[in-house]
Design an enzyme around this catalytic site. Structure first.
Site, PDB file in Angstrom:
ATOM      1  N   SER A 117     -30.733  13.295  -2.142  1.00 35.88           N
ATOM      2  CA  SER A 117     -29.913  12.929  -3.421  1.00 35.88           C
ATOM      3  C   SER A 117     -28.886  11.776  -2.895  1.00 35.88           C
ATOM      4  O   SER A 117     -28.621  10.729  -3.735  1.00 35.88           O
ATOM      5  CB  SER A 117     -29.196  14.029  -3.958  1.00 35.88           C
ATOM      6  OG  SER A 117     -28.453  14.880  -3.020  1.00 35.88           O
TER       7      SER A 117
ATOM      8  N   HIS B 238     -35.335  20.374  -3.023  1.00 44.07           N
ATOM      9  CA  HIS B 238     -33.828  20.105  -2.921  1.00 44.07           C
ATOM     10  C   HIS B 238     -33.150  20.910  -3.907  1.00 44.07           C
ATOM     11  O   HIS B 238     -33.136  22.048  -3.958  1.00 44.07           O
ATOM     12  CB  HIS B 238     -33.703  18.535  -3.018  1.00 44.07           C
ATOM     13  CG  HIS B 238     -32.464  17.786  -2.569  1.00 44.07           C
ATOM     14  ND1 HIS B 238     -31.572  18.557  -1.667  1.00 44.07           N
ATOM     15  CD2 HIS B 238     -31.875  16.739  -2.969  1.00 44.07           C
ATOM     16  CE1 HIS B 238     -30.314  17.774  -1.791  1.00 44.07           C
ATOM     17  NE2 HIS B 238     -30.720  16.640  -2.656  1.00 44.07           N
TER      18      HIS B 238
ATOM     19  N   HIS C 235     -34.098  24.580   6.226  1.00 44.00           N
ATOM     20  CA  HIS C 235     -33.127  23.567   6.092  1.00 44.00           C
ATOM     21  C   HIS C 235     -33.544  22.476   6.991  1.00 44.00           C
ATOM     22  O   HIS C 235     -34.036  22.889   8.024  1.00 44.00           O
ATOM     23  CB  HIS C 235     -31.714  23.850   6.421  1.00 44.00           C
ATOM     24  CG  HIS C 235     -30.779  22.613   5.565  1.00 44.00           C
ATOM     25  ND1 HIS C 235     -30.570  21.613   6.244  1.00 44.00           N
ATOM     26  CD2 HIS C 235     -30.279  22.630   4.371  1.00 44.00           C
ATOM     27  CE1 HIS C 235     -29.649  20.861   5.546  1.00 44.00           C
ATOM     28  NE2 HIS C 235     -29.452  21.466   4.402  1.00 44.00           N
TER      29      HIS C 235
ATOM     30  N   ARG D 260     -21.985  27.434   3.182  1.00 44.71           N
ATOM     31  CA  ARG D 260     -21.689  27.209   1.902  1.00 44.71           C
ATOM     32  C   ARG D 260     -22.417  28.714   1.103  1.00 44.71           C
ATOM     33  O   ARG D 260     -22.103  29.063   0.147  1.00 44.71           O
ATOM     34  CB  ARG D 260     -22.338  26.015   0.985  1.00 44.71           C
ATOM     35  CG  ARG D 260     -21.928  24.698   1.925  1.00 44.71           C
ATOM     36  CD  ARG D 260     -22.687  23.873   1.254  1.00 44.71           C
ATOM     37  NE  ARG D 260     -24.090  23.844   1.774  1.00 44.71           N
ATOM     38  CZ  ARG D 260     -25.126  22.908   1.476  1.00 44.71           C
ATOM     39  NH1 ARG D 260     -24.929  21.935   0.557  1.00 44.71           N
ATOM     40  NH2 ARG D 260     -26.476  22.890   1.826  1.00 44.71           N
TER      41      ARG D 260
ATOM     42  N   ASP E 218     -28.471  27.248  -1.699  1.00 40.99           N
ATOM     43  CA  ASP E 218     -29.165  27.589  -2.973  1.00 40.99           C
ATOM     44  C   ASP E 218     -29.593  29.074  -3.185  1.00 40.99           C
ATOM     45  O   ASP E 218     -30.070  29.499  -4.190  1.00 40.99           O
ATOM     46  CB  ASP E 218     -30.284  26.687  -3.447  1.00 40.99           C
ATOM     47  CG  ASP E 218     -30.077  25.419  -3.293  1.00 40.99           C
ATOM     48  OD1 ASP E 218     -29.067  25.041  -4.227  1.00 40.99           O
ATOM     49  OD2 ASP E 218     -30.673  24.428  -2.661  1.00 40.99           O
TER      50      ASP E 218
HETATM   51  N1  HAX Z   1     -40.686  29.169   3.221  1.00 40.45           N
HETATM   52  C1  HAX Z   1     -42.030  29.005   3.554  1.00 40.45           C
HETATM   53  N2  HAX Z   1     -42.210  28.018   4.468  1.00 40.45           N
HETATM   54  C2  HAX Z   1     -41.090  27.092   5.189  1.00 40.45           C
HETATM   55  C3  HAX Z   1     -39.703  27.362   4.527  1.00 40.45           C
HETATM   56  C4  HAX Z   1     -39.385  28.445   3.579  1.00 40.45           C
HETATM   57  N3  HAX Z   1     -38.443  28.648   3.300  1.00 40.45           N
HETATM   58  N4  HAX Z   1     -39.167  26.510   5.227  1.00 40.45           N
HETATM   59  C5  HAX Z   1     -40.040  25.768   5.844  1.00 40.45           C
HETATM   60  N5  HAX Z   1     -41.174  26.117   5.839  1.00 40.45           N
HETATM   61  C6  HAX Z   1     -42.413  25.527   6.496  1.00 40.45           C
HETATM   62  C7  HAX Z   1     -42.712  24.123   5.794  1.00 40.45           C
HETATM   63  O1  HAX Z   1     -43.047  24.057   4.600  1.00 40.45           O
HETATM   64  C8  HAX Z   1     -43.349  23.556   7.037  1.00 40.45           C
HETATM   65  O2  HAX Z   1     -44.672  23.799   6.898  1.00 40.45           O
HETATM   66  P1  HAX Z   1     -46.009  23.007   7.541  1.00 40.45           P
HETATM   67  O3  HAX Z   1     -45.753  22.754   8.748  1.00 40.45           O
HETATM   68  O4  HAX Z   1     -47.192  23.933   6.859  1.00 40.45           O
HETATM   69  O5  HAX Z   1     -45.959  21.850   6.508  1.00 40.45           O
HETATM   70  C9  HAX Z   1     -42.854  24.312   8.491  1.00 40.45           C
HETATM   71  O6  HAX Z   1     -42.234  25.478   7.817  1.00 40.45           O
HETATM   72  C10 HAX Z   1     -41.814  23.450   9.097  1.00 40.45           C
HETATM   73  O7  HAX Z   1     -40.783  23.233   8.326  1.00 40.45           O
HETATM   74  P2  HAX Z   1     -39.439  22.832   8.720  1.00 40.45           P
HETATM   75  O8  HAX Z   1     -39.310  21.685   9.808  1.00 40.45           O
HETATM   76  O9  HAX Z   1     -38.859  24.045   9.356  1.00 40.45           O
HETATM   77  O10 HAX Z   1     -38.641  22.425   7.536  1.00 40.45           O
HETATM   78  P3  HAX Z   1     -38.580  20.970   6.915  1.00 40.45           P
HETATM   79  O11 HAX Z   1     -37.287  20.147   7.296  1.00 40.45           O
HETATM   80  O12 HAX Z   1     -39.798  20.417   6.864  1.00 40.45           O
HETATM   81  O13 HAX Z   1     -38.066  21.490   5.211  1.00 40.45           O
HETATM   82  C11 HAX Z   1     -36.931  22.487   3.569  1.00 40.45           C
HETATM   83  C12 HAX Z   1     -37.007  21.810   5.077  1.00 40.45           C
HETATM   84  C13 HAX Z   1     -35.506  22.925   3.238  1.00 40.45           C
HETATM   85  C14 HAX Z   1     -37.657  21.519   2.595  1.00 40.45           C
HETATM   86  C15 HAX Z   1     -37.751  23.767   3.719  1.00 40.45           C
HETATM   87  O14 HAX Z   1     -37.212  24.487   4.758  1.00 40.45           O
HETATM   88  C16 HAX Z   1     -38.008  24.591   2.580  1.00 40.45           C
HETATM   89  O15 HAX Z   1     -39.111  24.361   1.752  1.00 40.45           O
HETATM   90  N6  HAX Z   1     -37.226  25.704   1.895  1.00 40.45           N
HETATM   91  C17 HAX Z   1     -37.495  26.122   0.692  1.00 40.45           C
HETATM   92  C18 HAX Z   1     -36.969  25.213  -0.286  1.00 40.45           C
HETATM   93  C19 HAX Z   1     -35.451  25.124  -0.316  1.00 40.45           C
HETATM   94  O16 HAX Z   1     -34.426  26.437  -0.095  1.00 40.45           O
HETATM   95  N7  HAX Z   1     -34.823  23.889  -0.487  1.00 40.45           N
HETATM   96  C20 HAX Z   1     -33.405  23.690  -0.435  1.00 40.45           C
HETATM   97  C21 HAX Z   1     -32.809  23.195   0.697  1.00 40.45           C
HETATM   98  C22 HAX Z   1     -31.395  23.139   0.854  1.00 40.45           C
HETATM   99  C23 HAX Z   1     -31.244  21.868  -0.198  1.00 40.45           C
HETATM  100  O17 HAX Z   1     -31.287  20.682   0.120  1.00 40.45           O
HETATM  101  N8  HAX Z   1     -30.236  22.442  -1.004  1.00 40.45           N
HETATM  102  O18 HAX Z   1     -30.341  21.270  -2.397  1.00 40.45           O
END
Ligand code: HAX
Length: 437
Positions: free
Chosen positions: A240, A270, A316, A325, A371
């Site tokens: 964002s 996000h 994250h 938070r 979240d």
């Molecule tokens: N559940 C399952 N798998 C997850 C995971 C979770 N909570 N978090 C990461 N992974 C997976 C990724 O999808 C990725 O898988 P692939 O290799 O198969 O693509 C792998 O683990 C490595 O990811 P990472 O390097 O640890 O994490 P990223 O930086 O790529 O992604 C995210 C960060 C926040 C997008 C990710 O942890 C996620 O999808 N979390 C769940 C959704 C979420 O809670 N989002 C909110 C984040 C905070 C925010 O911005 N708030 O607004």
């Protein structure tokens, strides 16, 4: 010129000259190198922009202008019910100094004075189908308010680039002032038969927002202040913030830029994660008729992973510890709703999930983010319509991304234009490096 604007000018304009000189003298200083993995995987860890308002440390969490959340909870002015006023964090982000009570109430007054929303915005919202997602409505309402952009009007008249910050200040203040009214209108229209509630100009920004949503309970107003405070900013690289900054770098005004940022916030990886967490937890409670056992919860998490879905609220892109938070919300829950069934489930999820995520061997951060907690607090006070949660996040996040946008215009930040390459180009670099090694 209003006092806050004068203070901003006295801080921003000298820094603009200082940074120009700094870049002239040290512009060729090398900061680091980066890898193919970083380019393919979302540029994580690559320094690509300057954000003055906050900095995220992977181990410690967010610092706003150098202050951690626990420090700010002590130092920022508080409203009734003990929680910090979002007005105070806005002042800190904008000016770079801790506000006095008087500064915070000057901002409350400014925002109350600027909060009028033109009728065409409500008319536009009324024409949308009722099932339009609240975040879509929110982004469209921000776009509809663009008719009032001072920056766009001044640019058309031929404003000198040195003065861009001035109409941008007006846009930023007006927009933040109007967002709670628009968000509350969307909520009441979508979930409460369009029975709208007039603002109460005597209340501070957060309490008035809660009031217009229909929640006058003092604890809910306190929660709203806390919520609006902690979601405000997370340095410049999150989707964002970056989207707002990127679109703004083309000199798009605050309305166009914020709407872009909100469209990014509406993604499930996000800000929409808050809604997804609520859905996931409610399904869990339904499946096991209440608080599950540890084994049932583990089974539910494993099923989520096996289905190729993420566990919402966990992980994250930068943080490598439990999000502060999250912890501040946990403290609020322990103080105010310790016996709530959903809070008990959230606590159990916190105990069980990290080990399962660690065991996958690939998730870099197994800990909860902001979240993972926010929804159940809101639901406790009756705000159960979880599709709306991200709009609350958006109202708060606007404070951080818009103050940064204002700083961008004051500092004369240029249009953002990184380079992209093809995969063939990437492969050729590796071949070149291997043959020359
Ligand atoms: N559940 C399952 N798998 C997850 C995971 C979770 N909570 N978090 C990461 N992974 C997976 C990724 O999808 C990725 O898988 P692939 O290799 O198969 O693509 C792998 O683990 C490595 O990811 P990472 O390097 O640890 O994490 P990223 O930086 O790529 O992604 C995210 C960060 C926040 C997008 C990710 O942890 C996620 O999808 N979390 C769940 C959704 C979420 O809670 N989002 C909110 C984040 C905070 C925010 O911005 N708030 O607004």
């Amino acid at each position: 010129m209003d006092k806050i604007k004068e203070k901003f000018a006295s801080k921003a304009l000298p820094l603009t000259d200082e940074i120009k000189k700094f870049v002239k003298s040290h512009g060729d200083h090398v900061l680091g190198t980066y890898t193919i993995e970083q380019v393919y995987q979302g540029m994580k860890g690559m320094i690509g922009m300057v954000t003055e308002t906050s900095k995220l440390d992977p181990e410690e969490g967010i610092r706003f202008r150098g202050y951690s959340i626990p420090e700010l909870r002590e130092k920022l002015p508080r409203g009734k019910g003990g929680e910090n006023l979002p007005e105070g964090i806005f002042y800190l982000l904008l000016i770079g100094e801790l506000p006095t009570e008087e500064d915070a109430s000057e901002i409350s007054n400014q925002w109350a004075r600027r909060s009028h929303v033109h009728k065409h915005v409500f008319d536009m919202l009324d024409m949308l189908p009722r099932h339009t997602h609240p975040m879509t409505q929110f982004s469209m309402a921000i776009m509809a308010m663009q008719t009032e952009s001072n920056f766009a009007a001044e640019y058309r008249k031929g404003i000198n680039k040195k003065n861009y910050w001035d109409p941008m200040y007006e846009d930023v203040m007006n927009l933040i002032a109007r967002l709670p009214r628009v968000a509350a209108y969307i909520y009441r229209k979508t979930y409460k038969n369009s029975e709208h509630i007039e603002p109460n100009p005597k209340l501070d920004w957060g309490a008035n927002f809660s009031h217009m949503l229909g929640y006058d309970d003092e604890n809910m107003q306190a929660l709203m202040r806390l919520y609006l405070f902690i979601h405000v900013d997370h340095e410049g690289g999150n989707v964002s913030a970056h989207a707002t900054h990127l679109v703004g770098s083309a000199l798009s005004d605050a309305y166009l830029s914020l709407s872009a940022g909100m469209n990014g916030l509406a993604g499930p990886l996000h800000g929409l994660a808050a809604q997804e967490v609520a859905r996931w937890i409610l399904e869990l409670r339904k499946k096991y008729n209440g608080v599950p056992t540890r084994d049932q919860l583990a089974e539910y998490i494993q099923k989520t992973l096996a289905e190729g879905k993420v566990v919402p609220g966990y992980g994250h892109a930068v943080l490598r510890k439990t999000d502060p938070r999250y912890l501040v919300q946990q403290e609020f829950a322990k103080r105010n709703l310790a016996d709530d069934e959903l809070f008990k489930i959230v606590q159990l999820i916190y105990e069980v999930t990290p080990e399962i995520l660690k065991a996958t061997g690939k998730i870099k951060n197994p800990w909860p983010n902001v979240d993972a907690h926010s929804g159940i607090l809101l639901m406790h006070y009756g705000l159960v319509e979880y599709d709306f949660f991200t709009v609350l996040f958006g109202v708060s996040r606007a404070i951080g991304v818009l103050t940064s946008l204002l700083w961008d215009r004051a500092l004369g930040v240029s249009i953002e234009r990184p380079s992209s390459v093809t995969s063939d180009w990437m492969k050729a670099q590796v071949v070149k490096n291997t043959t020359t090694a």
